[in-house]
Enzyme design. Structure first.
Site, short mmCIF file in Angstrom:
data_model
loop_
_atom_site.label_atom_id
_atom_site.label_comp_id
_atom_site.label_asym_id
_atom_site.label_seq_id
_atom_site.Cartn_x
_atom_site.Cartn_y
_atom_site.Cartn_z
CB CYS A 1 -0.22 -7.91 4.86
SG CYS A 1 -1.28 -7.52 3.46
CE LYS B 1 2.54 0.59 3.32
NZ LYS B 1 3.28 -0.38 2.53
CD GLU C 1 -2.85 -1.14 2.39
OE1 GLU C 1 -2.82 -0.23 3.23
OE2 GLU C 1 -3.52 -2.17 2.52
CG PHE D 1 10.92 -4.66 4.90
CD1 PHE D 1 9.69 -4.74 5.51
CD2 PHE D 1 10.96 -4.37 3.54
CE1 PHE D 1 8.52 -4.55 4.80
CE2 PHE D 1 9.80 -4.17 2.82
CZ PHE D 1 8.58 -4.26 3.45
CB ALA E 1 14.72 0.86 14.42
N GLY E 2 11.46 1.00 14.33
CA GLY E 2 10.26 1.80 14.56
C GLY E 2 9.39 1.19 15.63
N1 LIG Z 1 -3.74 -4.62 1.41
C1 LIG Z 1 -2.56 -5.06 1.01
O1 LIG Z 1 -1.57 -4.34 1.02
C2 LIG Z 1 -2.41 -6.48 0.53
C3 LIG Z 1 -1.22 -6.85 -0.12
C4 LIG Z 1 -1.09 -8.16 -0.57
C5 LIG Z 1 -2.12 -9.07 -0.36
N2 LIG Z 1 -3.25 -8.70 0.29
C6 LIG Z 1 -4.31 -9.69 0.47
O2 LIG Z 1 -5.34 -9.42 -0.48
C7 LIG Z 1 -6.62 -9.75 0.06
C8 LIG Z 1 -7.52 -8.53 0.00
O3 LIG Z 1 -6.98 -7.53 0.83
P1 LIG Z 1 -7.47 -6.01 0.77
O4 LIG Z 1 -6.53 -5.23 1.61
O5 LIG Z 1 -7.68 -5.63 -0.64
O6 LIG Z 1 -8.90 -6.16 1.52
P2 LIG Z 1 -10.09 -5.10 1.54
O7 LIG Z 1 -10.81 -5.38 2.79
O8 LIG Z 1 -9.57 -3.73 1.26
O9 LIG Z 1 -10.99 -5.52 0.30
C9 LIG Z 1 -11.76 -6.68 0.24
C10 LIG Z 1 -13.04 -6.37 -0.51
O10 LIG Z 1 -13.75 -7.58 -0.76
C11 LIG Z 1 -15.13 -7.30 -0.71
N3 LIG Z 1 -15.88 -8.55 -0.55
C12 LIG Z 1 -15.97 -9.37 0.53
N4 LIG Z 1 -16.78 -10.43 0.25
C13 LIG Z 1 -17.19 -10.27 -1.03
C14 LIG Z 1 -18.02 -11.05 -1.89
N5 LIG Z 1 -18.58 -12.18 -1.48
N6 LIG Z 1 -18.23 -10.60 -3.14
C15 LIG Z 1 -17.66 -9.45 -3.57
N7 LIG Z 1 -16.86 -8.68 -2.80
C16 LIG Z 1 -16.63 -9.09 -1.55
C17 LIG Z 1 -15.25 -6.36 0.47
O11 LIG Z 1 -16.46 -5.61 0.44
C18 LIG Z 1 -14.02 -5.47 0.27
O12 LIG Z 1 -14.29 -4.32 -0.49
C19 LIG Z 1 -6.35 -10.26 1.48
O13 LIG Z 1 -6.25 -11.65 1.46
C20 LIG Z 1 -5.00 -9.65 1.81
O14 LIG Z 1 -4.29 -10.40 2.76
C21 LIG Z 1 -3.43 -7.42 0.72
#
Ligand SMILES: NC(=O)c1ccc[n+]([C@@H]2O[C@H](COP(=O)([O-])OP(=O)(O)OC[C@H]3O[C@@H](n4cnc5c(N)ncnc54)[C@H](O)[C@@H]3O)[C@@H](O)[C@H]2O)c1
Length: 434
Positions: free
Chosen positions: A263, A324, A155, A252, A255-256
């Site tokens: 995640c 962050k 992010e 990475f 320090a913080g």
């Molecule tokens: N945020 C990050 O930086 C990041 C990085 C790498 C991997 N991931 C992984 O990616 C996945 C998603 O993370 P995120 O941060 O985007 O989550 P998020 O909560 O921002 O988004 C998830 C979305 O899915 C939607 N949703 C839930 N159930 C649903 C359904 N049945 N049909 C349609 N939409 C539905 C929710 O309304 C929500 O908008 C997680 O497994 C996370 O671990 C996240």
């Protein structure tokens, strides 16, 4: 390629917009009608630099659209990506896969022709097998295969990471999926990142191993920072000294106040749970989690100690709340534990964050929020920097000093140089620097 992206959060929306920018036709689906309504009117529900322009351009080119209707969006898709949340399950730390499985149930009925179902959500080993089982059970005639394609974007730099990844890990069990995945990621070949094709379970584990390793690196340097404080060494210089070694790498090693975010906390817990269930305990990761939890509480004590051991009735200005900079994401942000400790000890916490305050407000009812950094500082007994937004590096320190009741800065991100700040008359507390 026709791509359906299910889940339009941080990962789904960025991935969907980037795939559209590669030239694919993308439909982003979300169960949250309000989110989809906002996206349809051109409003981006999250803060991610550059995302508004990317979405707008691709909507204009008719390559990107939004809907709540999952089933019609799946018909005609070459690939259906699942990018819904996988939070920690309450109680045992295992990933809560209910959103993923609910999606699998729904798409099963709608699949038409050979379709690649891609798990982009971070999911424990074996989830691909279960998604496959669910789809097969609901629709025994469906022609599909399930692929694992974990996402490694950060992010705050998500678009750049998605478009210029170090690698793309793809776990397949059916060779037909390879052609589809190669075609989807073909536009990346200009930058030539390796597409790493592995088995599905290997791919699922690779994502957790990566996050656990990075969390370990952060936790390692945080403990070295504590030691630096005891022995009069400087953690930034130690980090540089080791990070220049290519075997270690410089990333990475800042320090913080401990890692947070959407995640690392949940993924380390889920990996530990998998290890325990499989009889292969991950003791290093278990320790990392325990050390990191303790650290967040210790950061509040740093502030309390800087104020002579008690913050009762004291006003503390806290700058930065998101986990962050360059994101509005408050999930597991260290600020949550720090605010809870300080407020619990009787401090009045006044806070400012450039992007996360709308998300932070309901999570921190005890905090007074300000619409700029200087206003939060007025009459405060100390300033604590919790997130290293660039804007805080450039604060006018003379003005800061004139606004604070006591010139105390607790810099939990090592934003400033100790010498510079002390020269201006501040009492300065850093993380691992003397
Ligand atoms: N945020 C990050 O930086 C990041 C990085 C790498 C991997 N991931 C992984 O990616 C996945 C998603 O993370 P995120 O941060 O985007 O989550 P998020 O909560 O921002 O988004 C998830 C979305 O899915 C939607 N949703 C839930 N159930 C649903 C359904 N049945 N049909 C349609 N939409 C539905 C929710 O309304 C929500 O908008 C997680 O497994 C996370 O671990 C996240």
């Amino acid at each position: 390629m026709n791509i359906t992206m299910i889940g339009s959060g941080y990962v789904g929306l960025v991935s969907g917009a980037c795939f559209a920018d590669f030239g694919h036709n993308v439909i982003c689906v979300d169960a949250d009608a309000n989110k989809i309504e906002r996206l349809k009117t051109g409003e981006i529900p999250i803060f991610e630099p550059g995302l508004d322009e990317l979405v707008a351009n691709n909507v204009e080119q008719n390559r990107l659209s939004f809907t709540t209707e999952l089933e019609p969006a799946v018909k005609g898709a070459d690939a259906v990506f699942i990018a819904v949340g996988t939070p920690s399950r309450r109680g045992d730390g295992h990933a809560d896969l209910s959103f993923v499985y609910a999606v699998a149930q729904t798409i099963a009925k709608a699949l038409k022709g050979f379709t690649v179902v891609v798990n982009k959500s971070t999911v424990p080993v074996g989830t691909g097998d279960e998604v496959e089982r669910i789809i097969r059970e609901v629709n025994p005639d469906a022609d599909f295969t399930v692929v694992s394609n974990p996402e490694f974007l950060r992010e705050g730099a998500a678009i750049e990471d998605f478009k210029r990844p170090d690698r793309v890990v793809i776990g397949i069990e059916d060779p037909r999926a390879r052609d589809v995945m190669e075609e989807i990621y073909r536009p990346l070949s200009l930058n030539a990142p390796p597409l790493v094709f592995v088995g599905r379970r290997t791919s699922e584990l690779t994502k957790y191993a990566a996050n656990a390793f990075l969390a370990t690196k952060i936790t390692f340097i945080n403990e070295i920072a504590d030691l630096c404080e005891k022995v009069g060494a400087d953690v930034q210089e130690v980090a540089r000294g080791i990070g220049l070694d290519k075997r270690i790498g410089g990333k990475f090693l800042h320090a913080g106040p401990g890692y947070g975010g959407s995640c690392f906390p949940k993924d380390t817990l889920a990996l530990i749970k998998t290890g325990q269930d499989e009889g292969a305990a991950l003791r290093i990761v278990e320790t990392v989690v325990a050390v990191n939890d303790a650290r967040k509480r210790a950061m509040a004590r740093k502030v309390i100690n800087a104020l002579g051991g008690s913050v009762r009735g004291k006003k503390i200005a806290l700058l930065g709340l998101a986990f962050k900079p360059n994101t509005d994401d408050m999930r597991d942000a260290p600020s949550l534990a720090i605010v809870a400790s300080l407020a619990g000890d009787g401090a009045q916490v006044h806070a400012y964050d450039p992007e996360s305050m709308a998300q932070a407000r309901p999570l921190m009812p005890e905090v007074t929020f300000h619409d700029n950094a200087y206003s939060a500082l007025e009459g405060a007994d100390a300033l604590a920097i919790v997130t290293e937004w660039d804007a805080f590096r450039a604060l006018d320190l003379d003005r800061v000093r004139s606004l604070l009741k006591q010139p105390i800065i607790v810099d939990l991100r090592n934003v400033y140089r100790p010498g510079d700040v002390r020269k201006r008359g501040f009492t300065y507390v850093s993380v691992g620097r003397t």
